[in-house]
Scaffold this motif. Sequence first.
Motif, PDB file in Angstrom:
ATOM      1  N   LEU A 130       1.600  21.524  -0.140  1.00 60.20           N
ATOM      2  CA  LEU A 130       2.324  20.646   0.779  1.00 60.20           C
ATOM      3  C   LEU A 130       1.431  19.518   1.291  1.00 60.20           C
ATOM      4  O   LEU A 130       1.866  18.367   1.382  1.00 60.20           O
ATOM      5  CB  LEU A 130       2.865  21.457   1.961  1.00 60.20           C
ATOM      6  N   ILE A 131       0.184  19.827   1.607  1.00 61.37           N
ATOM      7  CA  ILE A 131      -0.742  18.802   2.089  1.00 61.37           C
ATOM      8  C   ILE A 131      -1.018  17.769   1.000  1.00 61.37           C
ATOM      9  O   ILE A 131      -0.955  16.559   1.242  1.00 61.37           O
ATOM     10  CB  ILE A 131      -2.048  19.448   2.589  1.00 61.37           C
ATOM     11  N   ILE A 132      -1.304  18.233  -0.205  1.00 63.92           N
ATOM     12  CA  ILE A 132      -1.566  17.315  -1.325  1.00 63.92           C
ATOM     13  C   ILE A 132      -0.334  16.461  -1.615  1.00 63.92           C
ATOM     14  O   ILE A 132      -0.432  15.247  -1.800  1.00 63.92           O
ATOM     15  CB  ILE A 132      -2.023  18.094  -2.581  1.00 63.92           C
ATOM     16  N   SER A 133       0.846  17.081  -1.608  1.00 64.16           N
ATOM     17  CA  SER A 133       2.086  16.335  -1.848  1.00 64.16           C
ATOM     18  C   SER A 133       2.302  15.277  -0.784  1.00 64.16           C
ATOM     19  O   SER A 133       2.669  14.137  -1.095  1.00 64.16           O
ATOM     20  CB  SER A 133       3.280  17.297  -1.861  1.00 64.16           C
ATOM     21  N   GLY A 134       2.079  15.641   0.478  1.00 60.06           N
ATOM     22  CA  GLY A 134       2.248  14.682   1.571  1.00 60.06           C
ATOM     23  C   GLY A 134       1.298  13.504   1.456  1.00 60.06           C
ATOM     24  O   GLY A 134       1.684  12.355   1.688  1.00 60.06           O
ATOM     25  N   LEU A 135       0.045  13.775   1.088  1.00 55.43           N
ATOM     26  CA  LEU A 135      -0.926  12.691   0.918  1.00 55.43           C
ATOM     27  C   LEU A 135      -0.533  11.766  -0.237  1.00 55.43           C
ATOM     28  O   LEU A 135      -0.666  10.546  -0.137  1.00 55.43           O
ATOM     29  CB  LEU A 135      -2.324  13.266   0.695  1.00 55.43           C
ATOM     30  N   LEU A 136      -0.043  12.347  -1.330  1.00 57.53           N
ATOM     31  CA  LEU A 136       0.394  11.520  -2.470  1.00 57.53           C
ATOM     32  C   LEU A 136       1.608  10.668  -2.104  1.00 57.53           C
ATOM     33  O   LEU A 136       1.684   9.491  -2.483  1.00 57.53           O
ATOM     34  CB  LEU A 136       0.695  12.402  -3.682  1.00 57.53           C
ATOM     35  N   VAL A 137       2.538  11.243  -1.371  1.00 61.49           N
ATOM     36  CA  VAL A 137       3.712  10.477  -0.939  1.00 61.49           C
ATOM     37  C   VAL A 137       3.278   9.349  -0.001  1.00 61.49           C
ATOM     38  O   VAL A 137       3.741   8.213  -0.121  1.00 61.49           O
ATOM     39  CB  VAL A 137       4.758  11.392  -0.267  1.00 61.49           C
ATOM     40  N   GLY A 138       2.375   9.647   0.922  1.00 63.63           N
ATOM     41  CA  GLY A 138       1.872   8.617   1.831  1.00 63.63           C
ATOM     42  C   GLY A 138       1.172   7.489   1.095  1.00 63.63           C
ATOM     43  O   GLY A 138       1.363   6.307   1.401  1.00 63.63           O
ATOM     44  N   TYR A 139       0.362   7.848   0.099  1.00 62.18           N
ATOM     45  CA  TYR A 139      -0.325   6.838  -0.704  1.00 62.18           C
ATOM     46  C   TYR A 139       0.696   5.973  -1.460  1.00 62.18           C
ATOM     47  O   TYR A 139       0.599   4.742  -1.475  1.00 62.18           O
ATOM     48  CB  TYR A 139      -1.293   7.495  -1.689  1.00 62.18           C
ATOM     49  N   GLY A 140       1.672   6.611  -2.064  1.00 62.97           N
ATOM     50  CA  GLY A 140       2.706   5.872  -2.796  1.00 62.97           C
ATOM     51  C   GLY A 140       3.516   4.966  -1.887  1.00 62.97           C
ATOM     52  O   GLY A 140       3.893   3.850  -2.270  1.00 62.97           O
ATOM     53  N   THR A 141       3.753   5.423  -0.669  1.00 65.52           N
ATOM     54  CA  THR A 141       4.484   4.622   0.301  1.00 65.52           C
ATOM     55  C   THR A 141       3.713   3.357   0.659  1.00 65.52           C
ATOM     56  O   THR A 141       4.264   2.259   0.701  1.00 65.52           O
ATOM     57  CB  THR A 141       4.747   5.460   1.570  1.00 65.52           C
ATOM     58  N   ARG A 142       2.429   3.501   0.896  1.00 61.83           N
ATOM     59  CA  ARG A 142       1.600   2.333   1.199  1.00 61.83           C
ATOM     60  C   ARG A 142       1.495   1.411  -0.017  1.00 61.83           C
ATOM     61  O   ARG A 142       1.546   0.189   0.106  1.00 61.83           O
ATOM     62  CB  ARG A 142       0.209   2.766   1.652  1.00 61.83           C
ATOM     63  N   LEU A 143       1.343   1.998  -1.185  1.00 65.92           N
ATOM     64  CA  LEU A 143       1.246   1.216  -2.418  1.00 65.92           C
ATOM     65  C   LEU A 143       2.534   0.430  -2.675  1.00 65.92           C
ATOM     66  O   LEU A 143       2.501  -0.719  -3.107  1.00 65.92           O
ATOM     67  CB  LEU A 143       0.952   2.156  -3.592  1.00 65.92           C
ATOM     68  N   GLY A 144       3.673   1.058  -2.363  1.00 68.30           N
ATOM     69  CA  GLY A 144       4.972   0.420  -2.596  1.00 68.30           C
ATOM     70  C   GLY A 144       5.432  -0.484  -1.471  1.00 68.30           C
ATOM     71  O   GLY A 144       6.525  -1.041  -1.533  1.00 68.30           O
TER      72      GLY A 144
END
Length: 132
Positions: A80-94
């Motif tokens: 869950l932590i890794i998934s949340g960090l990846l989603v956050g990164y993708g959100t900033r990237l997008g």
Amino acid sequence: MENLTYPILGGLLIGLTTSFYLITTGRVVGISGILAQLLFNKCRLLPLLFIAGLILGGSAYGVLVQPSIPFPEMRSPLLLIISGLLVGYGTRLGGGCTSGHGVCGISRLSIRSIVATMVFMATAIITVAATK
């Protein structure tokens, strides 16, 4: 015909909330931006209330309405932590999250948001088609 009360009420509340937030703050609603305001700005009351409302509203719905969708099984906290960090990164990237682009960006006729939402939707459709 299905009962459309909840979806219509939810859509109206989303529209009113996003309009209120834009009028009162001059900023577009997007969960990633609100979270960034909460974490990095001095003025934190409105972002805190917004996020608290999301959590309390979802929780109240789950307790009071008893949705027929089964609750998923518990996942690994590390996953869950890794998934949340990846989603956050993708959100900033997008340049924003799906709610920000889909609800607010499209209503402002932002070309970037329209393209982003088309990509989100196409990806979702392809994913559903591939996994069925």
